[in-house]
Design an enzyme around this catalytic site. Structure first.
Site, mmCIF file in Angstrom:
data_model
loop_
_atom_site.group_PDB
_atom_site.id
_atom_site.type_symbol
_atom_site.label_atom_id
_atom_site.label_comp_id
_atom_site.label_asym_id
_atom_site.label_seq_id
_atom_site.Cartn_x
_atom_site.Cartn_y
_atom_site.Cartn_z
ATOM 1 N N GLY A 196 1.111 -3.216 -6.266
ATOM 2 C CA GLY A 196 1.113 -1.859 -5.717
ATOM 3 C C GLY A 196 -0.236 -1.190 -5.944
ATOM 4 O O GLY A 196 -1.213 -1.466 -5.248
ATOM 5 N N GLY A 197 -0.304 -0.321 -6.950
ATOM 6 C CA GLY A 197 -1.484 0.512 -7.202
ATOM 7 C C GLY A 197 -2.809 -0.244 -7.169
ATOM 8 O O GLY A 197 -3.774 0.209 -6.535
ATOM 9 N N GLU B 91 11.961 1.101 -4.771
ATOM 10 C CA GLU B 91 11.821 2.493 -4.310
ATOM 11 C C GLU B 91 12.767 2.763 -3.141
ATOM 12 O O GLU B 91 13.298 3.862 -2.994
ATOM 13 C CB GLU B 91 10.349 2.783 -3.948
ATOM 14 C CG GLU B 91 9.503 2.926 -5.197
ATOM 15 C CD GLU B 91 8.028 2.625 -5.018
ATOM 16 O OE1 GLU B 91 7.555 2.507 -3.883
ATOM 17 O OE2 GLU B 91 7.337 2.490 -6.055
ATOM 18 N N HIS C 130 12.822 -3.217 -1.739
ATOM 19 C CA HIS C 130 11.944 -2.699 -2.800
ATOM 20 C C HIS C 130 12.722 -1.660 -3.610
ATOM 21 O O HIS C 130 13.527 -0.908 -3.065
ATOM 22 C CB HIS C 130 10.688 -2.066 -2.187
ATOM 23 C CG HIS C 130 9.644 -1.741 -3.212
ATOM 24 N ND1 HIS C 130 9.729 -0.628 -4.012
ATOM 25 C CD2 HIS C 130 8.520 -2.403 -3.585
ATOM 26 C CE1 HIS C 130 8.681 -0.616 -4.837
ATOM 27 N NE2 HIS C 130 7.935 -1.694 -4.592
ATOM 28 N N SER D 144 2.894 -3.456 -12.146
ATOM 29 C CA SER D 144 1.633 -3.161 -12.841
ATOM 30 C C SER D 144 0.750 -4.390 -13.042
ATOM 31 O O SER D 144 0.134 -4.567 -14.100
ATOM 32 C CB SER D 144 1.916 -2.461 -14.176
ATOM 33 O OG SER D 144 2.587 -1.235 -13.950
ATOM 34 N N TRP E 262 0.810 -1.219 0.000
ATOM 35 C CA TRP E 262 0.000 0.000 0.000
ATOM 36 C C TRP E 262 0.849 1.277 0.000
ATOM 37 O O TRP E 262 0.309 2.373 -0.063
ATOM 38 C CB TRP E 262 -0.969 -0.004 1.199
ATOM 39 C CG TRP E 262 -2.045 -1.048 1.069
ATOM 40 C CD1 TRP E 262 -2.263 -1.880 -0.004
ATOM 41 C CD2 TRP E 262 -3.046 -1.383 2.033
ATOM 42 N NE1 TRP E 262 -3.339 -2.698 0.236
ATOM 43 C CE2 TRP E 262 -3.844 -2.424 1.480
ATOM 44 C CE3 TRP E 262 -3.366 -0.908 3.310
ATOM 45 C CZ2 TRP E 262 -4.926 -2.987 2.160
ATOM 46 C CZ3 TRP E 262 -4.440 -1.477 3.991
ATOM 47 C CH2 TRP E 262 -5.206 -2.501 3.424
ATOM 48 N N GLY F 35 4.536 0.783 -11.257
ATOM 49 C CA GLY F 35 3.773 2.023 -11.249
ATOM 50 C C GLY F 35 3.726 2.719 -12.599
ATOM 51 O O GLY F 35 3.307 3.874 -12.691
#
Ligand code: PEP
Length: 251
Positions: free
Chosen positions: A234-235, A98, A96, A213, A10, A174
């Site tokens: 993710g999203g 990120e 991750h 994705s 999240w 993403g």
């Protein structure tokens, strides 16, 4: 037979009220999933204790998005693996992209975090993946296996059995661009073959999930590949119906 695993990351999204709504919907949706799939969510740190209470009698497992590389000490702002274990967590994402890119986490740091997580009897979800530039230079295998070898060198091949590996091509996170099922399967197979050379039973049992994705429309084809054991989402995990539909694609 490896049980499929679908985990929602999240990230830095949502308020406490949104978390409560999303968890209620995910728990309700999870009740109709078959036992072929295990489901987990990783909210931000500050809500983990609250999420643990909400999830207590559900089948939805709880995970964290990060962890400190140290077990304790003067590390302002950090959260230790043992503290996460006390909050009834099961999974902790480490490495991750990120974290690697935006917070400059090195392979050494990721390996230390992986070891901390296992020392607290939690399961690390180790993210590995290449940039678009690396893929275009045909360096994907070298990058991904190099990231994995850092972990094996630190904890040993046997310990990899008690983890989950998430192949997450950075160019697909993403961006709406998903690796094709064949592209993803190729890398998953490369990872499993690499493990097999060192320890057959680790290669056979460890779950290698795909992230980048993943959506309800592409999940089934990805999850049908021989070496893809689920997804890190993710999203699309921020919308309960979509997330549950992804989980349903894993049965
Ligand atoms: C991720 O951040 O782990 C991820 C896979 O994100 P997304 O599904 O949004 O690409």
């Amino acid at each position: 037979m490896r049980q499929k695993l679908v985990v929602g990351n999240w990230k830095l999204h949502g308020s406490k009220a949104q978390l409560e709504d999303l968890l209620a919907d995910v728990i309700a949706g999870s009740e109709n999933l078959t036992s072929a799939v295990e489901i987990g969510v990783c909210p931000t740190y500050v809500y983990l204790g609250h999420a643990a209470q909400i999830l207590v009698s559900s089948r939805v497992k709880l995970g964290a998005q990060n962890v400190a590389r140290a077990g304790e000490g003067a590390y302002t702002g950090e959260v230790a693996a043992q503290m996460l274990a006390e909050c009834e967590l099961v999974y902790v994402i480490v490495g991750h992209s990120e974290r690697r890119q935006l917070f400059h986490e090195s392979d050494t740091e990721v390996a230390e975090k992986f070891a901390q997580v296992q020392a607290s009897d939690l399961t690390p979800i180790l993210c590995v993946g290449e940039t678009l530039e690396e893929r275009e230079q045909e360096l994907t295998d070298q990058v991904v296996l190099g990231q994995l070898d850092e972990i094996i060198n630190k904890v040993g091949i046997e310990a990899v059995a008690n983890s989950v590996i998430a192949y997450e091509p950075i160019w697909a996170i993403g961006t709406g661009k998903t690796a094709s099922p064949e592209q993803a399967q190729d890398v998953h197979k490369t990872i499993r073959d690499h493990l097999r050379k060192q320890k057959e039973d680790v290669a056979a049992t460890v779950r290698i999930i795909y992230g980048g994705s993943v959506k309800a429309t592409n999940a089934r084809e990805l999850f049908q590949q021989a070496d893809i054991d689920g997804g890190l989402v993710g999203g699309a995990s921020l919308e309960a119906e979509e997330f549950i539909s992804i989980c349903n694609s894993a049965d």
